[in-house]
Write a protein that holds these residues in place. Structure first.
Motif, PDB file in Angstrom:
ATOM      1  N   PRO A 192     -20.048   7.161 -38.809  1.00 49.54           N
ATOM      2  CA  PRO A 192     -19.105   8.135 -38.159  1.00 49.54           C
ATOM      3  C   PRO A 192     -18.003   6.405 -39.187  1.00 49.54           C
ATOM      4  O   PRO A 192     -17.092   5.927 -37.624  1.00 49.54           O
ATOM      5  N   LYS A 248     -17.455  14.339 -47.477  1.00 48.59           N
ATOM      6  CA  LYS A 248     -15.704  14.943 -46.850  1.00 48.59           C
ATOM      7  C   LYS A 248     -16.223  16.008 -46.854  1.00 48.59           C
ATOM      8  O   LYS A 248     -15.428  16.788 -45.784  1.00 48.59           O
ATOM      9  N   TRP A 259     -18.780  14.510 -42.892  1.00 48.09           N
ATOM     10  CA  TRP A 259     -19.167  13.502 -42.393  1.00 48.09           C
ATOM     11  C   TRP A 259     -18.840  13.383 -41.201  1.00 48.09           C
ATOM     12  O   TRP A 259     -18.120  14.302 -40.580  1.00 48.09           O
ATOM     13  N   THR A 270     -16.948  12.378 -37.340  1.00 43.83           N
ATOM     14  CA  THR A 270     -15.880  12.256 -37.022  1.00 43.83           C
ATOM     15  C   THR A 270     -15.906  11.147 -35.727  1.00 43.83           C
ATOM     16  O   THR A 270     -16.852  10.808 -35.024  1.00 43.83           O
ATOM     17  N   ARG A 330     -14.051  11.203 -33.262  1.00 39.92           N
ATOM     18  CA  ARG A 330     -14.676  12.640 -32.509  1.00 39.92           C
ATOM     19  C   ARG A 330     -16.339  13.303 -31.228  1.00 39.92           C
ATOM     20  O   ARG A 330     -16.177  12.852 -30.167  1.00 39.92           O
ATOM     21  N   ASP A 347      -7.990   7.820 -36.101  1.00 38.00           N
ATOM     22  CA  ASP A 347      -7.655   9.557 -36.140  1.00 38.00           C
ATOM     23  C   ASP A 347      -8.922  10.129 -35.910  1.00 38.00           C
ATOM     24  O   ASP A 347      -9.682  10.026 -36.210  1.00 38.00           O
ATOM     25  N   ASP A 358     -10.338  13.028 -35.678  1.00 42.81           N
ATOM     26  CA  ASP A 358     -11.234  13.936 -36.711  1.00 42.81           C
ATOM     27  C   ASP A 358     -11.548  13.983 -38.115  1.00 42.81           C
ATOM     28  O   ASP A 358     -11.455  14.388 -39.423  1.00 42.81           O
ATOM     29  N   LYS A 359     -11.402  11.983 -38.159  1.00 40.75           N
ATOM     30  CA  LYS A 359     -12.035  11.673 -39.820  1.00 40.75           C
ATOM     31  C   LYS A 359     -13.096  10.552 -38.925  1.00 40.75           C
ATOM     32  O   LYS A 359     -13.060   9.791 -37.713  1.00 40.75           O
ATOM     33  N   PRO A 360     -13.299   9.969 -40.110  1.00 44.05           N
ATOM     34  CA  PRO A 360     -14.941   8.639 -39.783  1.00 44.05           C
ATOM     35  C   PRO A 360     -13.650   7.224 -38.932  1.00 44.05           C
ATOM     36  O   PRO A 360     -12.314   7.699 -39.951  1.00 44.05           O
TER      37      PRO A 360
END
Length: 369
Positions: free
Chosen positions: A159, A197, A206, A208, A210, A283, A285-287
């Motif tokens: 992540p 992605k 990917w 995340t 989260r 962030d 909601d991204k790695p």
């Protein structure tokens, strides 16, 4: 059958942990950092450790410790220090640490393993590191067929966006045998991505931030929360001003440039400031961005927690590197952060392990036939 692996420059054990999860029997880790080796010994069970300067280690000593003989079918893996090649380092090719890659080459030729693995920063193959890397590859090609590529750890379930130079090699006689077994003209030695992605072509999306860390207990700056099955959930202290600064930055999109003027540091108000990610908020909601040795310090990168007014805890940073919670780090928070940030993401190492073991097992099954 479990094949043996030796890990040079092993640090806390990210590479070894991934190799073990991929199916290898890691028999020896070598490093000069005593604190990192304590973490290694506590987690890489049954592996022996050697706390010694790599320049003073010989192939004969490794043979004596492990029972491995020169030319045996085993994996010699290593991640030589790379600060001089990193985008975050001084990028100085004359840095003596950069020359340690030649100690790895020396031990390869002293032991002649069937398979080799080297992991490093992409900067090693370009810019100031290109000359050294090209020389390393040419030396290896005397006895090995090598392939290398820049891989993104996120493409292998980590992540985190972390690009690494990964080199796999097979001794030429073994490579020829594999070609004969498979009836092909060339082998592909690099692992194939499992994530992307966007979810497509059978690949998973990917992982995340989260998904990776948000189930951990809430934590205040300077606190440690101990809970069953999860150690190292400790965060650095912050001033009240920095807590307010993070809160303001988070509410305004996570980038420090949007912070209220009274909360901006004077040095951040200047034009052409480098390291613009510092004091940023991750962030959800991204790695995650690349986890470095400063991963628990908000002034070292975008390491502000997504929802809480603090930096990442050691455990959160470890999860973003893809370490299991059962992997426990030793030392103070600075030492643990260094170990986490310097580690090879275990899931990236695991992908390499599976690719190399595929060929080892093929050799073994052919001999049985």
């Amino acid at each position: 059958m479990k094949y043996k692996a030796v890990d040079l420059f092993c640090g806390a054990g990210g590479l070894s942990f991934g190799l073990k999860k991929g199916g290898f029997d890691v028999v020896l880790g070598i490093d000069i950092d005593q604190t990192a080796l304590k973490t290694y010994k506590d987690n890489i069970k049954r592996a022996k450790v050697l706390n010694k300067d790599i320049k003073l280690v010989s192939g004969k000593e490794i043979e004596k410790i492990t029972g491995i003989k020169k030319g045996d079918c085993f994996l010699l893996a290593g991640c030589p220090p790379c600060q001089g090649f990193s985008n975050l380092g001084k990028r100085d090719a004359t840095d003596q640490k950069n020359k340690l890659v030649y100690e790895y080459i020396r031990l390869i030729f002293e032991l002649e393993p069937c398979f080799i693995l080297m992991e490093n920063v992409p900067g090693m193959s370009r810019g100031v590191g290109k000359e050294i890397f090209n020389d390393v590859v040419q030396k290896l090609k005397e006895k090995y067929c090598v392939q290398y590529d820049t891989l993104n750890a996120a493409d292998f379930g980590v992540p985190q966006i972390r690009k690494r130079l990964v080199l796999h090699g097979v001794r030429k006689d073994v490579y020829a045998t594999l070609l004969d077994i498979l009836k092909v003209n060339e082998l592909s030695l690099m692992p194939e991505a499992t994530h992307a992605k966007d979810k497509k072509n059978g690949l998973k999306k990917w992982v995340t931030v989260r998904k990776a860390i948000m189930d951990l207990p809430e934590l205040k700056a300077g606190e440690e929360v101990k809970c069953v099955g999860t150690a190292n959930h400790v965060a650095r202290k912050l001033s009240k001003t920095n807590e307010r600064r993070l809160d303001d930055i988070r509410k305004k999109g996570g980038n420090r440039v949007n912070a209220s003027e009274e909360l901006q540091l004077e040095c951040h108000k200047k034009k052409n400031v480098s390291y613009t990610d510092t004091y940023g908020v991750i962030d959800l909601d991204k790695p995650a961005p690349t986890i470095t040795s400063g991963c628990t310090t908000i002034s070292k990168g975008r390491y502000g927690h997504p929802t809480q007014n603090r930096g990442l805890s050691v455990r959160e940073a470890a999860r973003l590197q893809s370490f299991d919670d059962k992997f426990i780090f030793s030392g103070n928070i600075g030492e643990m952060s260094l170990q986490v940030g310097n580690a090879v993401p275990p899931k990236l190492a695991q992908a390499s392990a599976k690719e190399i073991l595929k060929y080892m097992n093929l050799l073994e099954s052919n001999q049985e036939d």
